[in-house]
Scaffold this motif. Sequence first.
Motif, short mmCIF file in Angstrom:
data_model
loop_
_atom_site.label_atom_id
_atom_site.label_comp_id
_atom_site.label_asym_id
_atom_site.label_seq_id
_atom_site.Cartn_x
_atom_site.Cartn_y
_atom_site.Cartn_z
N LEU A 93 0.82 -1.20 0.00
CA LEU A 93 0.00 0.00 0.00
C LEU A 93 0.86 1.26 0.00
O LEU A 93 1.89 1.33 0.67
CB LEU A 93 -0.91 0.01 1.23
N LYS A 97 -1.40 7.81 0.30
CA LYS A 97 -2.77 7.93 -0.20
C LYS A 97 -3.80 7.53 0.85
O LYS A 97 -5.00 7.50 0.58
CB LYS A 97 -2.95 7.04 -1.44
N LEU A 98 -3.32 7.22 2.05
CA LEU A 98 -4.21 6.73 3.10
C LEU A 98 -4.01 7.55 4.38
O LEU A 98 -3.46 7.06 5.37
CB LEU A 98 -3.93 5.24 3.38
N TYR A 267 -8.16 2.92 -3.35
CA TYR A 267 -7.55 3.69 -2.28
C TYR A 267 -8.58 4.55 -1.55
O TYR A 267 -8.54 4.70 -0.33
CB TYR A 267 -6.41 4.56 -2.82
#
Length: 342
Positions: A93, A97-98, A267
């Motif tokens: 991941l 983006k998180l 995402y």
Amino acid sequence: MKHLLSATAMVLASATLAAAEGELQLYNWGNYTSPELLAKFEAETGIKVTVTDYDSNDVALAKVEAGGSGFDLVVPSASYVPIWVEKGLVQELDLSKLPNHKNIAPEWMDVDWDQGRKFSVPWQWGSTGIAVNTKIYGGDINTSAVFLEVPPELVGKINVVPEMIDIVSLATMYVGGEPCSEDPEVMKKTRDVLLAAKPNWISMDYGATERLSNGDWAASVNWNGSTMRVRLNTNGDVQYGYPKEGYPIFMDSVMLLQDAQNVEEAYKFIDFIMLPENAAMISAFARYANGIAGSDAFMPEDMKTAPEVVVPEEHKAAGKFLPTCRGKGLEYMTAIWTELQK
């Protein structure tokens, strides 16, 4: 874990798996995804989610490994996460983006199966135990003897969910061994107790929420969240037992597939489910705990004290996370399971 196969997949988009902007393909356990959550996600993002059900970790793994599945996200159990990573089926991941990655509760961050949560984020967690209609059977329900040495009241009325690692591990712990044991004597005892018990079962099926609720079955090896739903449906007649010989604890986590076509949409969904209020929506539907800090404030009141969700102190010590079985341990388990399916 955990998880019941619904009659139909919850589909909020086109039935095709074609990649398209504004769409997302989620491959998840059946009867495990909140329709309200999906509706909220679509309303906020415009992204339509199609959910396709699977009924076991092995089925999901085989489907994706065969290639061309068209799915973007999958939700395997903890013991299977390393397998997905090792086979190159999932992406690491991009945490930039998180932003909500920080909401993962500390105890669920540096987990054995995914240190630092580089490949997965929490969905739900719970346990595998025994659901019993106590109006039909009044004996001890906190033991795997309920399905391995079936009492007369439950003969021909008890179901066993067909999830290999859960069932074989329960039996292995019942005979005094550890999950994924490579001891041939222990695994012979495991095989023997399972094969001897099977004629007393009515089925090996996933539909426990519905079948226990409507009285088709009197008992089932089952998952805790499903059993809570059944208890509420039966005015408390169906209770959840924690086998004192040992029972599995599981966590299912969302992972991004290596060949995902709708990556940006994926995402957005992953980040969305790590908001506390959204994680609570997932739990409110399927009745399992989640791994997101702050979600308790949004949880239904009846989950805050439910004995299926808040493990009673006297049963905590018997629960354990199952390891990822390898080598001889996996060979023994698979051979036993194959024989049990005949």
